[in-house]
Design a protein around this motif. Structure first.
Motif, short mmCIF file in Angstrom:
data_model
loop_
_atom_site.label_atom_id
_atom_site.label_comp_id
_atom_site.label_asym_id
_atom_site.label_seq_id
_atom_site.Cartn_x
_atom_site.Cartn_y
_atom_site.Cartn_z
N HIS A 51 66.67 -26.02 18.02
CA HIS A 51 66.48 -24.77 18.77
C HIS A 51 65.39 -24.92 19.83
O HIS A 51 65.53 -24.36 20.93
CB HIS A 51 66.14 -23.62 17.82
N LEU A 56 65.91 -22.28 22.82
CA LEU A 56 66.20 -21.04 22.08
C LEU A 56 64.95 -20.55 21.36
O LEU A 56 64.88 -19.41 20.92
CB LEU A 56 67.30 -21.28 21.04
N SER A 80 66.60 -18.65 29.56
CA SER A 80 68.00 -18.26 29.49
C SER A 80 68.82 -19.01 30.54
O SER A 80 69.92 -19.52 30.26
CB SER A 80 68.08 -16.75 29.69
N ARG A 83 69.25 -22.62 29.47
CA ARG A 83 70.32 -22.77 28.46
C ARG A 83 71.70 -22.70 29.10
O ARG A 83 72.57 -23.52 28.81
CB ARG A 83 70.22 -21.66 27.40
N ARG A 84 71.88 -21.72 29.98
CA ARG A 84 73.21 -21.55 30.60
C ARG A 84 73.61 -22.75 31.43
O ARG A 84 74.76 -23.17 31.41
CB ARG A 84 73.24 -20.30 31.47
N PHE A 89 76.40 -25.74 23.85
CA PHE A 89 76.23 -25.50 22.41
C PHE A 89 77.57 -25.60 21.69
O PHE A 89 78.56 -25.02 22.15
CB PHE A 89 75.65 -24.10 22.17
N PHE A 91 79.17 -25.24 17.62
CA PHE A 91 78.80 -24.69 16.32
C PHE A 91 79.79 -25.10 15.23
O PHE A 91 80.93 -25.46 15.52
CB PHE A 91 78.79 -23.15 16.40
#
Ligand code: ADP
Ligand code: ADP
Length: 224
Positions: A51, A56, A80, A83-84, A89, A91
């Motif tokens: 993270h 994050l 933000s 991250r974008r 990501f 999962f």
């Protein structure tokens, strides 16, 4: 320049009067072009480390640079955007939007970044072909197998051309044969771009053996 350069990361959580040290001086340098797994016992600090690398979460102390960016200096908005634009990501349970088709799921990060549908659709279709699902672009997630859903999620993670792809137990919900195919795809994704790092948390010993490097986290530190 390494993709990840972390020095002496400490992350404390305050729980009432108690303080939990999730990371206790973790240091790590990771280069691009590699598929790296993070292993270690439950509670060791693996998710916390992932993270922080993905912007994050922020460390209590220590330094962290990813793709040359000092993550400790970012505002919430800048984190933000980081991250974008720079992180993909993936999962365990895919996190696809059930009401959208496969290609629309892949296109979503570009559309959320205010790119036009005219730009996003051809790129999404190309990535669907790249992950071997050119014949499934209009299917909804519920019409796909687990392995196919994870391939869609991998395509989605790549649409912004991230420097780093973070995968949290990507084979945890797949049978071993399907899991091996997904691992081979993740290795290709890392190897096709010398600037890109694919970093995966896993409990699966076979998954770790498919990687270029295995990082062991133990008691909040990087052991090897
Ligand atoms: P792992 O992913 O290796 O299982 P985690 O990074 O999830 O380990 O957790 C490391 C330690 O930090 C554990 O003791 C966990 O309980 C604690 N921890 C993680 N997140 C939080 C949180 N949000 N609040 C309090 N404690 C947390
Ligand atoms: P924005 O702030 O622009 O709405 P977010 O910061 O919520 O965007 O999300 C940016 C990226 O981080 C997305 O790809 C999202 O999937 C991922 N993300 C957000 N929150 C989490 C989380 N708790 N765990 C893992 N990934 C997350």
């Amino acid at each position: 320049m390494p993709v990840v350069d972390a020095v002496d990361l400490v992350r404390e959580y305050r729980m009432g009067t108690e303080t939990v040290r999730a990371l206790d001086g973790a240091s790590l340098t990771l280069d691009g072009g590699q598929f790296v797994s993070v292993v270690g016992p439950s509670g060791a600090g693996k998710s916390t480390l992932l993270h922080i690398i993905g912007a994050l979460d922020a460390p209590t102390s220590g330094s962290i640079r990813v793709d040359g960016v000092d993550l400790t200096a970012l505002s919430d908005d800048a984190a933000s955007e980081f991250r974008r634009r720079r992180v993909g990501f993936i999962f365990q349970f895919f996190n696809l939007v059930p009401t959208l088709s496969a290609w629309e799921n892949v296109a979503l990060p570009m559309l959320l970044d205010s790119r036009s549908l005219a730009k996003a659709k051809p790129r999404a279709v190309e990535l669907m072909e790249r992950v071997g699902l050119g014949h499934r672009i209009d299917h909804r997630p519920s019409e796909l197998s687990g392995g196919q859903m994870q391939r869609v999620a991998i395509a989605r993670s790549l649409i912004m051309e991230p420097t780093i792809v973070l995968a949290d137990e990507p084979t945890g919900n797949l049978d071993s044969h399907t899991g091996a195919d997904v691992l081979a795809l993740l290795a290709d994704v890392a190897h096709e771009n010398p600037n890109r790092l694919v970093l995966m948390v896993t409990h699966d010993a076979a998954a770790a053996s498919a990687c270029d490097r295995v990082v062991t986290v133990s008691d909040g530190r990087v052991a090897g």
